[in-house]
Write a protein that holds these residues in place. Structure first.
Motif, short mmCIF file in Angstrom:
data_model
loop_
_atom_site.label_atom_id
_atom_site.label_comp_id
_atom_site.label_asym_id
_atom_site.label_seq_id
_atom_site.Cartn_x
_atom_site.Cartn_y
_atom_site.Cartn_z
N ASN A 342 6.02 45.80 62.41
CA ASN A 342 4.65 45.34 62.47
C ASN A 342 3.51 46.38 62.61
O ASN A 342 2.45 46.00 61.98
N ALA A 343 3.71 47.33 63.37
CA ALA A 343 2.60 48.56 63.48
C ALA A 343 2.42 49.18 62.16
O ALA A 343 1.32 49.13 61.74
N MET A 344 3.47 49.52 61.65
CA MET A 344 3.32 50.17 60.23
C MET A 344 2.76 49.19 59.27
O MET A 344 2.04 49.86 58.33
N SER A 345 2.97 48.15 59.16
CA SER A 345 2.44 47.18 58.28
C SER A 345 1.13 46.95 58.24
O SER A 345 0.21 46.98 57.43
N LYS A 346 0.47 47.06 59.58
CA LYS A 346 -0.92 47.02 59.84
C LYS A 346 -1.64 48.11 59.09
O LYS A 346 -2.54 47.96 58.37
N THR A 347 -1.00 49.36 59.33
CA THR A 347 -1.54 50.60 58.93
C THR A 347 -1.50 50.50 57.41
O THR A 347 -2.46 50.77 56.71
N LEU A 348 -0.35 50.04 56.83
CA LEU A 348 -0.30 50.07 55.34
C LEU A 348 -1.11 49.05 54.71
O LEU A 348 -1.80 49.23 53.54
N TYR A 349 -1.16 47.77 55.06
CA TYR A 349 -2.31 46.66 54.71
C TYR A 349 -3.77 47.25 54.65
O TYR A 349 -4.56 47.19 53.72
N GLU A 350 -4.18 48.02 55.76
CA GLU A 350 -5.36 48.26 55.87
C GLU A 350 -5.69 49.49 54.99
O GLU A 350 -6.79 49.67 54.59
N ALA A 351 -4.82 50.48 54.71
CA ALA A 351 -4.79 51.62 53.68
C ALA A 351 -5.02 50.90 52.43
O ALA A 351 -5.97 51.34 51.55
N TRP A 352 -4.35 49.75 52.14
CA TRP A 352 -4.77 48.99 50.76
C TRP A 352 -6.11 48.51 50.55
O TRP A 352 -6.80 48.34 49.67
N GLN A 356 -6.72 45.72 47.18
CA GLN A 356 -5.71 46.49 46.57
C GLN A 356 -4.34 46.06 47.05
O GLN A 356 -3.48 45.81 46.34
N SER A 357 -4.40 45.22 48.12
CA SER A 357 -3.24 44.61 48.83
C SER A 357 -2.71 43.42 48.09
O SER A 357 -1.57 42.91 47.98
N LEU A 358 -3.58 42.82 47.10
CA LEU A 358 -3.11 41.81 46.46
C LEU A 358 -2.03 41.95 45.64
O LEU A 358 -1.33 41.27 45.03
N LYS A 359 -2.17 43.42 44.98
CA LYS A 359 -1.23 43.85 44.17
C LYS A 359 0.28 44.15 44.87
O LYS A 359 1.11 44.54 44.16
N ALA A 360 0.41 44.05 45.96
CA ALA A 360 1.81 44.09 46.75
C ALA A 360 2.20 42.62 47.12
O ALA A 360 3.34 42.60 47.51
N ALA A 387 7.49 44.83 48.46
CA ALA A 387 8.75 45.00 49.11
C ALA A 387 9.19 46.48 49.27
O ALA A 387 9.80 46.88 50.25
N TYR A 388 9.01 47.11 48.16
CA TYR A 388 9.57 48.48 48.17
C TYR A 388 8.80 49.45 49.36
O TYR A 388 9.37 50.32 49.83
N ASP A 422 2.16 54.57 48.28
CA ASP A 422 2.52 55.08 46.71
C ASP A 422 1.47 54.28 45.84
O ASP A 422 1.31 53.10 46.16
N ALA A 423 0.84 54.87 44.97
CA ALA A 423 0.12 54.20 43.83
C ALA A 423 0.74 53.08 43.35
O ALA A 423 2.07 53.44 42.76
#
Length: 443
Positions: A342-352, A356-360, A387-388, A422-423
């Motif tokens: 949960n915490a890591m996904s917040k960081t991940l999504y906000e980094a996108w 950009q998150s639409l591409k995930a 997912a990756y 990752d890009a």
């Protein structure tokens, strides 16, 4: 793509009590190497042989001469699928890939698009031997003496899944797949990570949907560890027990195995399967923890990732209420390892960020895929790239939690920072054959 019929499935299940567990296949022409079974383009699956290509696999044999085993191979310009009838359990699969007089590029997935090998390249005249470790299961629940006690209550769509049928299905994909040989042996020593969860964990069976559970096998070395994904779309903890999925899982788990638990998205919804975060949700988690520990299985709690929901400043809005915090508290109270996805996904999504998150996630305009008449816009479920990246977060969590199984991770795949994902342009995923515009259960 055609799927094995339910009647054939049942006949396969009946036959598995005495099923063969070791196979050596020579892919190519009908001149097999000594001790190997010849697999030619006409070797289609039958219940009599217990192996073969799935209908619709358009393959050809190429013979380069020379060595009987590696001088010929099977190839195709489309994904092709080879199934082998096997009883429940873990198996090592040795693959000889490449071309004695050419180059090759092969991606290998198993069952429902579970990623094991990605973009294995061989130069002109080179061949490579790779081993993968896979988990095979059917829906029958058996005791230690193999007496049948019932079955998992499958949903209608699950009858077309490749992971409830006692068949190991190998998907060969990529721009130039070339398969020389396949060898299968049981692996009774490998540690198994059993995954219990919902649509964000399950091996999604069709493009463009995906979940982290079907990506994470890629990050472990073969031989010592297998991923057994028992998650299903739309599941809650209550339903997972009622449908006997947890019972089935426990019949195959052995002391030293792991149980990763990730539920929230559907448990939070009103109705008969609802659990309150700080009462019944925590209580159910503790019951599962106790059941795992009684069997010598190590429970690991995984907080659920956020939905893609941004505020005007580009920060994630929590739609999961108090459930992640309740799981954190449970982990602390029960002294259980926690992977804070949960915490890591917040960081991940906000980094996108919002765009950009639409591409995930599964966001695609109409007609991107065959028979997709309307746009897809899903802020819960991921495409393979998303997912990756979530799987990479889970790997990071395994290391952070100091879990002993971290020693089996592929070393060069461990380092990951959710703040610097990752890009997407560098992610490569050749599409599998089956595609759907129907959203998985759950939200």
């Amino acid at each position: 793509m055609k799927y094995i019929s339910l009647s054939l499935l049942l006949s396969i299940l009946i036959a598995t009590t005495t099923a063969q567990t070791n196979f050596k296949f020579d892919f190519g022409t009908n001149k097999a190497a000594s001790g190997y079974i010849a697999v030619t383009p006409n070797t289609f699956f039958s219940k009599e042989t217990g192996y073969g290509f799935e209908p619709g696999s358009a393959v050809q044999a190429i013979d380069r001469g020379g060595n009987a085993l590696t001088g010929d191979y099977i190839t195709s310009d489309k994904p092709f699928y080879f199934s082998i009838q096997l009883p429940d359990g873990n198996y090592d699969v040795k693959l000889i890939l490449g071309d004695a007089k050419g180059n090759s590029a092969t991606t290998v997935r198993v069952e429902n698009r579970r990623l094991l090998l990605e973009n294995i390249l061989t130069e002109n005249g080179k061949q490579v031997t790779k081993t993968i470790t896979v988990h095979v299961k059917d829906s029958i629940i058996r005791d230690a003496q193999q007496k049948e006690l019932g079955s998992v209550r499958l949903k209608p769509r699950e009858y077309t899944y490749r992971h409830w049928d006692n068949l190991l299905t190998l998907e060969f994909n990529d721009s130039l797949p070339k398969v020389c040989a396949v060898e299968i042996t049981p692996n009774k020593k490998a540690t198994t990570i059993f995954l219990a969860g919902n649509s964000t964990v399950v091996d999604q069976d069709r493009e463009p949907w995906a979940a982290w559970g079907q990506m994470i096998p890629r990050f472990f070395e073969p031989g010592n560890l297998a991923i057994a994904n028992y998650a299903e779309s739309g599941e809650t903890m209550k339903a997972f027990v009622r449908e006997r999925r947890l019972e089935k899982l426990f019949t195959l788990a052995k002391p030293g195995d792991y149980l990763f638990i990730e539920f929230t998205h559907n448990d939070q919804k009103p109705g008969g399967n609802h659990l309150d975060p700080f009462t019944t949700y925590k209580q159910t988690l503790k019951e599962w923890i106790g059941e795992a520990r009684k069997r010598g299985i190590t429970p690991v709690l995984v907080t659920s990732m956020h939905r893609r929901n941004f505020d005007s400043s580009g920060h994630i809005i929590n739609t999961l209420s108090d459930y992640p915090e309740a799981m954190r508290q449970t982990a602390a109270e029960e002294k259980v390892a926690l992977i804070d996805l949960n915490a890591m996904s917040k960081t991940l999504y906000e980094a996108w960020g919002p765009e950009q998150s639409l591409k995930a996630f599964v966001h695609y305009p109409a007609h991107t895929f065959p028979n997709q008449e309307t746009a897809l816009a899903d802020n819960t479920h991921f495409n393979p790239y998303g997912a990756y990246e979530l799987a990479r977060c889970v790997v990071k969590g395994i290391v952070a939690a100091n879990l002993p199984i971290a020693k089996y991770l592929i070393k060069e795949k461990i380092a990951f920072d959710p703040a610097h994902p990752d890009a997407v342009a560098q992610f490569y995923w050749p599409l599998s054959a089956a595609v759907t515009a129907v959203k998985p259960d759950g939200n």
